[in-house]
Each structure stands twice: as structure tokens, then as C-alpha cells.
Design a protein around this motif. Structure first.
Motif, PDB file in Angstrom:
ATOM      1  N   UNK A 159      71.430  76.154  24.260  1.00  0.00           N
ATOM      2  CA  UNK A 159      72.203  76.889  23.259  1.00  0.00           C
ATOM      3  C   UNK A 159      72.450  78.318  23.740  1.00  0.00           C
ATOM      4  N   UNK A 160      71.405  78.938  24.273  1.00  0.00           N
ATOM      5  CA  UNK A 160      71.552  80.326  24.733  1.00  0.00           C
ATOM      6  C   UNK A 160      72.530  80.400  25.907  1.00  0.00           C
ATOM      7  N   UNK A 161      72.400  79.434  26.825  1.00  0.00           N
ATOM      8  CA  UNK A 161      73.325  79.388  27.964  1.00  0.00           C
ATOM      9  C   UNK A 161      74.764  79.225  27.469  1.00  0.00           C
ATOM     10  N   UNK A 162      74.957  78.293  26.529  1.00  0.00           N
ATOM     11  CA  UNK A 162      76.303  78.088  25.990  1.00  0.00           C
ATOM     12  C   UNK A 162      76.825  79.377  25.383  1.00  0.00           C
ATOM     13  N   UNK A 163      75.935  80.066  24.673  1.00  0.00           N
ATOM     14  CA  UNK A 163      76.318  81.322  24.019  1.00  0.00           C
ATOM     15  C   UNK A 163      76.877  82.330  25.014  1.00  0.00           C
ATOM     16  N   UNK A 164      76.287  82.339  26.214  1.00  0.00           N
ATOM     17  CA  UNK A 164      76.726  83.305  27.224  1.00  0.00           C
ATOM     18  C   UNK A 164      78.149  83.030  27.695  1.00  0.00           C
ATOM     19  N   UNK A 169      72.098  71.363  18.442  1.00  0.00           N
ATOM     20  CA  UNK A 169      73.022  71.460  17.314  1.00  0.00           C
ATOM     21  C   UNK A 169      72.485  72.423  16.253  1.00  0.00           C
ATOM     22  N   UNK A 170      71.204  72.338  15.993  1.00  0.00           N
ATOM     23  CA  UNK A 170      70.593  73.247  15.011  1.00  0.00           C
ATOM     24  C   UNK A 170      70.753  74.698  15.463  1.00  0.00           C
ATOM     25  N   UNK A 171      70.425  74.955  16.721  1.00  0.00           N
ATOM     26  CA  UNK A 171      70.504  76.332  17.212  1.00  0.00           C
ATOM     27  C   UNK A 171      71.938  76.823  17.217  1.00  0.00           C
ATOM     28  N   UNK A 172      72.829  75.929  17.589  1.00  0.00           N
ATOM     29  CA  UNK A 172      74.222  76.330  17.643  1.00  0.00           C
ATOM     30  C   UNK A 172      74.760  76.619  16.250  1.00  0.00           C
ATOM     31  N   UNK A 173      74.425  75.747  15.317  1.00  0.00           N
ATOM     32  CA  UNK A 173      74.872  75.971  13.936  1.00  0.00           C
ATOM     33  C   UNK A 173      74.255  77.236  13.364  1.00  0.00           C
ATOM     34  N   UNK A 174      73.010  77.476  13.706  1.00  0.00           N
ATOM     35  CA  UNK A 174      72.378  78.690  13.199  1.00  0.00           C
ATOM     36  C   UNK A 174      73.068  79.912  13.794  1.00  0.00           C
ATOM     37  N   UNK A 175      73.450  79.806  15.070  1.00  0.00           N
ATOM     38  CA  UNK A 175      74.206  80.887  15.700  1.00  0.00           C
ATOM     39  C   UNK A 175      75.564  81.089  15.042  1.00  0.00           C
ATOM     40  N   UNK A 221      54.125  66.226  19.438  1.00  0.00           N
ATOM     41  CA  UNK A 221      54.183  67.672  19.629  1.00  0.00           C
ATOM     42  C   UNK A 221      54.753  68.007  21.003  1.00  0.00           C
ATOM     43  N   UNK A 222      54.250  67.336  22.031  1.00  0.00           N
ATOM     44  CA  UNK A 222      54.739  67.579  23.393  1.00  0.00           C
ATOM     45  C   UNK A 222      56.230  67.276  23.506  1.00  0.00           C
ATOM     46  N   UNK A 223      56.619  66.111  22.952  1.00  0.00           N
ATOM     47  CA  UNK A 223      58.015  65.684  23.052  1.00  0.00           C
ATOM     48  C   UNK A 223      58.925  66.659  22.324  1.00  0.00           C
ATOM     49  N   UNK A 224      58.524  67.028  21.097  1.00  0.00           N
ATOM     50  CA  UNK A 224      59.408  67.893  20.319  1.00  0.00           C
ATOM     51  C   UNK A 224      59.421  69.302  20.911  1.00  0.00           C
ATOM     52  N   UNK A 225      58.282  69.731  21.439  1.00  0.00           N
ATOM     53  CA  UNK A 225      58.256  71.044  22.074  1.00  0.00           C
ATOM     54  C   UNK A 225      59.233  71.067  23.253  1.00  0.00           C
ATOM     55  N   UNK A 226      59.167  70.032  24.082  1.00  0.00           N
ATOM     56  CA  UNK A 226      60.060  69.961  25.239  1.00  0.00           C
ATOM     57  C   UNK A 226      61.516  69.915  24.774  1.00  0.00           C
ATOM     58  N   UNK A 227      61.798  69.040  23.792  1.00  0.00           N
ATOM     59  CA  UNK A 227      63.168  68.890  23.299  1.00  0.00           C
ATOM     60  C   UNK A 227      63.710  70.197  22.746  1.00  0.00           C
ATOM     61  N   UNK A 247      66.079  64.665  20.937  1.00  0.00           N
ATOM     62  CA  UNK A 247      65.589  65.915  20.338  1.00  0.00           C
ATOM     63  C   UNK A 247      66.342  67.128  20.871  1.00  0.00           C
ATOM     64  N   UNK A 248      66.684  67.075  22.144  1.00  0.00           N
ATOM     65  CA  UNK A 248      67.461  68.173  22.731  1.00  0.00           C
ATOM     66  C   UNK A 248      68.786  68.301  21.987  1.00  0.00           C
ATOM     67  N   UNK A 249      69.461  67.160  21.793  1.00  0.00           N
ATOM     68  CA  UNK A 249      70.768  67.193  21.138  1.00  0.00           C
ATOM     69  C   UNK A 249      70.651  67.745  19.720  1.00  0.00           C
ATOM     70  N   UNK A 250      69.659  67.254  18.997  1.00  0.00           N
ATOM     71  CA  UNK A 250      69.503  67.719  17.611  1.00  0.00           C
ATOM     72  C   UNK A 250      69.171  69.210  17.575  1.00  0.00           C
TER      73      UNK A 250
END
Ligand SMILES: Nc1ncnc2c1ncn2[C@@H]1O[C@H](COP(=O)(O)OP(=O)(O)O)[C@@H](O)[C@H]1O
Ligand SMILES: [Mg+2]
Lengths: 229, 363
Positions: free
Chosen positions: B310-315, B36-42, B296-302, B30-33
Motif C-alpha cells: 500500500x505504501x509503495x503504491x502510494x508513492x 485493500x483495507x490500507x488503501x481504503x483507509x488512505x 498470528x504468524x500468517x496474519x502478521x505476514x499478510x 490476507x495480503x489482498x484484504x
């Protein structure tokens, strides 16, 4: 009034050549405070009887009444709720949830049902079952006997009026087996439950109020024979 | 007794705690997906800004181009007199030229916008001064990162005339190139050299502000379009956006499917445990609620970890990578990821409902 009643209950599996009459027409009653043993060889229909009595499967014919309620009239959801309220199953295979410790096994029941044992009562139960020091242990860290005693605690935790135990002593050595039977007897008298214990070990039935014998799906009340050597 | 959300968490959370490796894997996927979503949206955002920043800066409602221009600025040739401002609150002219500008060191593809310094499309100067004399320009400040400075003499690909950077403004890129702002006279000199007419009135477009574009009265040879339509017709803009958006939507579906499969396998493995619980009388509803709570817990964490990464990468990304995070959009995408994951869990709910406690306890 009997807390558990089976009227002309019959169960067949399959049809034609593969037809098995697992239970022939049976009438059965259990009163509060009664400890009943059901004995019979493997494949004779003991588990079939017990699961029908507990509402886990429906009979082909006849009626099962728990505390005056006919199970056939209930939808699956209501039947599950009735099971939760009235029936405590002690299963042959370990019925413990691997990722909950002993205390949490009971906590789970508090999540789904009110009116379970109070803290003090639970403590007493654990002590009498000799598992009070195991509350924080997970099933994988318990011996076979400990697991079985936890399973009994779990069945009793909801304050059931009926206890159905399917070969609860199967995985225990004979000392432990006697101990568990004694415990079930004590609980039956103390909590006034109707307790039905299925077993194929005839040594364990001496203290029971009634003994039924099943052969090929036919259930018969045994006359007590006290002349055991 | 109807269990509440927190009651469902009991089974969900304890199982996660006691099967760390298994659930770390699920969260990892879930983290990877979500990363990728956040990065693509960025990336989609960044590319969008790259194309439209300068137009957004106008805060205009519409633009008037010639009917024949096919909504392309450079193809729209009209005269200052073609529109008299009827039906608009404010309007101004825009002329533009695209060119390769060089400071002797670096070359850059640029747009040169000629704007009236007193109009609402005149950019704010963030550094240096506004253009005053002929040949002076304000440049988009991304040029600074490419090594352009105030005082630089710019030679252009199409003419011998030169320009001088006198100031910078921010957020002024158009169609993937930085914009240089100057006045109408300078632009004409660039276009026509010494043959430039005094007070020529050829321009490319009128930029307008109005409450209602339908009230704008313009000649039949002209078309009035809203700013958004204009942007969407920038070369490549819609195609690019659509591609990235589509990828993001696919990722939503993928995350739902992947999670559904994971949870399904986990559920299958737990059939006997669920069966035992059902035999005791614990309802399918409670067990299903626990699986949903767990998802919900798993996806929230992911999603949270993915967002964080994504934000760290952005920096740490070089400025040349056009990634711009829109936090509201990321929040929405994050919620969508969680929702589709939970939807993916519903397959398992089906399975749980169908579990026969009798089979599971194997009497
Ligand atoms: N679901 C079933 N389908 C077909 N036959 C069954 C099923 N359950 C039990 N039986 C048959 O019914 C008979 C009684 O089984 P069971 O009640 O499990 O016996 P016991 O518990 O005494 O060993 C056996 O012959 C068994 O094969
Ligand atoms: Mg059996």
C-alpha cells in the motif's frame, strides 16, 4: 504393585440388535519389566482392549488403574497428561507428524513435557533402533520399517512406564518384524517398562513373558507351549 | 507444564515451512484484504483532508453561524457587529465565496476565503508573498500542480473582476476545492462589483477559539458549534466517510471469515494428525495454541506485506488521487486485522477440542 491394572473391565458398543460385546468382563495386570503379547483374530477386541488400557476410551463397566490412579476419576485433561507421562503408544498406522523431521518429532515432546530422554540417552535409543542417520529426514522420506522404528522411538522418548503397541509389525517384512519385537523386549528389560504388544502374528510371541489370547472379546492367559517346531 | 508462546510457535512455524504453497495462498489472501483495507483507509483519509484541511488549519474550537444557515457557510449571512467576543479567547470573521477560477489555460472550482491578515486564520505563506493590495490572493498549493503559478491573472465565473496569485500556502482545501485567501475588500468587490459599499460588514461566520464553547455568549439568532460538527455537516463529508469506513469494517469481517474458513479446512485435513498427538497425551490447549500462533504468524505476514504494498503504491500514485496515509491509523487497522484473524481461528480451536483421539488413530 502392578503398573497397569484392569478390574472387571467390560466394553459394549451399541444397543439391541447392533450390540457388540467388544470386551467381556476382563481382569488384567501388567508389571514393570513384563513383555506381554495379546493375540487374536481381526475383530476380536484387541484394539479395544489396548485403547481402554491406555485411557483413550472409557470402559462400559469396571476400572482401569495406571500407576495406582483410577482413570475414571480423572477429567479428560488430566487423563491426557497422565497418558503423556506414563504411556507410550506405538500405533499401527504411522503416528508421525508429516511436517516435522524425525528429530523434531521428539522436540515436540520436549515442548509439552519435561523429563524426557537426555541428549545422550536419545542418541543411544536412535542407535539401537538404527535411525540415528535419519534424524533430519521427514516421514515421507522414510520406508515403512523406518517409520515404525521412529514411532517406537517416539513412544519411548517420554520415558513411559507402560508401552502399548498395536500391531507394531503389521507393515513390516518378517525379518524387520522380528527385529522390532526384539527391540521391544530389550527396552522392556532395560527400562523396566510394562510392554503390551497386540498382534495377530503368532510367530512373534515366543520371547514374551505372557501371552493372552482374545476371542470374541474374551481374554484368556495362554499356557506356554514350548514345543514349537 | 504450561507451554509458553514460543513453544506454540514450534508446530506452527514448522508446518508453514513445510507447506509453503498452501500457506502462501493463505498469506496471499490476507495480503489482498489488508492491502485493500490500507488503501481504503488512505483514500478515506485523503478525501477527509480534501474536505477539511483548510478548517483544520485554523486550529479553531468553534464557529458561529446563523441559526437558519443549516450549518452551511454560504447560507449564513451575518454582520460583524452580531458578535462581540464575549466568552471566547480569540475570534475573527470569515467571508467566503465559491467560484470557478481560470488562468486562461486551466479552470478550477475554488473557494475564496476573506480573512483578516492579522487574525489567527490567516494562512502561512509557503511561497511568494501575502496579499496586500486589492485583487491579490494566496492560493492553496495544489493549484500549482494544476499549472497555476505566482503572477497568474485569474478570471472568475461570476464577475468581470480578476484576481492575481501573489503567493501559495499549503494544506488549504475546503470541501474538495482549493481555497484562495484574500481580504474582505477584495471579496466584496467580487460579490458586488462597483456597487460594493465601503466598509460593508456582511460576513459568513465567526471563527472562535475558546476553552469552553458553552461559555460563548451569542445572540439567539446565531448558533455556536464546534469545529468537528461544522466539518461533519459539509455536503457529502459524512456520507463519504461512512461509506468508506463501512467498507473497511466489512473487510475486517471478510478477513475473519476467509481466514476462519481456510484454517477450518486445514484443521479438518489435519484431524488425524491432531488425533495422533492427542492420543500421545498432547493437550488440546497446546494444539489450539499452535493454531492461534500460526494464525498470528500468517496474519502478521499478510498485513506487513499488504502495508508495504500500500505504501509503495502510494508513492507512485498521481497527485490527483486523494490518498493520504495515516500511519497510526494503518497500524491500528493492521492490529485489528490480526486480531480478527485470530478470532476467526477460534472456530478451528473448537474442532480441535472435539477431536476424539480414538477415532483419529482408528485402532
Ligand atoms: N467404536 C466402535 N463402535 C462400534 N463397534 C466397535 C467400535 N470399535 C470396535 N467395535 C467393534 O468391536 C469389536 C472389536 O474391535 P477391535 O477391538 O477393533 O478388534 P481388533 O483390534 O482385534 O481387530 C469389533 O466387532 C468391532 O466392530
Ligand atoms: Mg485392531
Amino acid at each position: 504393585m502392578a503398573i497397569l491394572e484392569l478390574k472387571k473391565v467390560q466394553k459394549t458398543f451399541g444397543t439391541g440388535r447392533t450390540k457388540v460385546e467388544a470386551m467381556k468382563e476382563t481382569d488384567f495386570e501388567a508389571e514393570k519389566g513384563e513383555l506381554i503379547a495379546v493375540i487374536g483374530p481381526s475383530g476380536s477386541g484387541k484394539s479395544t482392549f489396548l485403547t481402554i488400557a491406555g485411557g483413550l476410551q472409557t470402559p462400559t463397566d469396571g476400572e482401569v488403574m495406571i500407576n495406582g490412579t483410577a482413570l475414571a476419576d480423572l477429567k479428560e485433561k488430566k487423563r491426557a497428561a497422565l497418558r503423556l507421562k506414563e504411556v507410550g503408544f506405538v500405533l499401527q498406522a504411522s503416528n508421525l507428524i508429516p511436517y516435522l523431521n524425525v528429530g523434531q518429532q521428539m522436540q515436540l515432546l520436549d515442548k509439552v513435557k519435561k523429563g524426557n530422554l537426555q541428549k545422550e540417552e536419545a542418541k543411544e535409543l536412535y542407535q539401537s533402533l538404527g535411525i540415528d542417520h535419519l534424524i533430519r529426514n521427514f516421514p515421507k522420506d522414510l520406508s515403512g520399517g523406518e517409520k515404525q522404528r521412529v514411532a517406537i522411538a517416539k513412544a519411548l522418548y517420554t520415558n513411559p512406564s507402560i508401552i502399548l503397541a498395536d500391531e507394531p509389525t503389521a507393515s513390516l517384512d518378517s525379518d524387520r518384524a522380528f527385529e522390532v519385537m526384539n527391540m521391544l523386549k530389550e527396552i522392556t528389560k532395560e527400562k523396566q517398562t510394562a510392554t503390551i504388544v497386540v498382534t495377530h502374528d503368532t510367530r512373534l510371541i515366543d520371547d514374551c513373558d505372557k501371552v493372552y489370547k482374545i476371542t470374541d472379546g474374551k481374554m484368556e492367559l495362554q499356557e506356554r507351549v514350548y514345543d514349537t517346531l | 507444564m504450561k507451554p509458553k508462546g514460543s513453544e506454540f510457535m514450534f508446530l506452527a512455524w514448522n508446518e508453514i515451512r513445510n507447506n509453503k504453497l498452501r500457506f502462501t495462498l493463505v498469506i496471499g489472501v490476507l495480503v489482498l484484504i489488508s492491502y485493500l483495507v490500507f488503501f481504503l483507509s488512505g483514500l478515506a483519509n485523503g478525501l477527509e483532508q480534501l474536505n477539511r484541511e483548510a478548517v483544520d488549519k485554523w486550529e479553531a474550537d468553534g464557529i458561529i453561524l446563523t441559526e437558519e444557515s443549516d450549518l452551511r457557510l454560504q447560507q449564513s449571512i451575518l454582520s460583524k457587529d452580531d458578535f462581540d467576543g464575549s466568552g471566547v479567547d480569540e475570534y475573527t470573521e470569515l467571508s467566503q465565496l465559491s467560484a470557478i477560477a481560470s488562468n486562461g489555460d486551466k479552470k478550477e472550482n475554488v473557494y475564496i476565503f476573506a480573512v483578516d491578515p492579522s487574525s489567527f486564520i490567516m494562512p502561512d505563506v509557503t511561497e511568494g508573498n501575502a496579499f496586500v493590495d486589492e485583487g491579490e490572493v494566496i492560493a492553496d498549493d495544489t493549484l500549482k500542480e494544476d499549472g497555476f503559478e505566482i503572477g497568474d491573472e485569474l478570471s472568475l465565473s461570476s464577475t468581470d473582476e480578476t484576481l492575481e496569485i501573489v503567493g501559495f500556502t499549503d494544506k488549504a482545501r475546503f470541501n474538495a476545492a482549493p481555497v484562495l485567501f484574500t481580504d474582505q475588500d477584495t471579496l466584496e468587490t467580487l460579490q458586488y462589483g462597483e456597487f460594493a459599499e465601503e466598509d460593508s460588514d456582511a460576513i459568513n461566520a465567526f471563527i472562535i477559539r475558546t476553552d469552553n464553547l458553552n461559555n460563548v455568549e451569542a445572540d439567539k439568532t446565531l448558533q455556536v458549534i464546534d469545529t468537528e460538527t461544522f466539518i461533519e455537516n459539509l455536503p457529502g463529508y459524512t456520507e463519504q466517510n461512512l461509506t468508506l469506513t463501512l467498507m473497511i469494517y466489512f473487510l475486517f469481517i471478510i478477513s475473519a471469515v476467509v481466514l476462519a474458513i481456510f484454517l477450518y479446512v486445514l484443521t479438518i485435513q489435519k484431524i488425524s494428525i491432531f488425533g495422533v498427538m492427542k492420543a500421545q497425551g498432547i493437550s488440546s490447549g497446546y494444539l489450539a495454541g499452535s493454531v492461534v500462533a500460526q494464525t498470528f504468524l500468517l496474519s502478521l505476514a499478510g498485513v506487513m506485506i499488504g502495508l508495504f504494498l500500500a505504501v509503495i503504491t502510494g508513492l507512485f500514485l498521481p497527485a490527483a488521487v486523494p490518498v493520504a496515509f495515516n500511519y497510526i491509523e494503518m497500524l491500528i487497522y493492521g492490529i485489528i486485522l490480526i486480531v480478527v484473524s485470530v478470532i476467526g481461528a477460534l472456530i478451528s480451536v473448537q474442532t480441535i477440542v472435539r477431536i476424539d483421539p480414538l477415532k483419529a488413530i482408528g485402532g
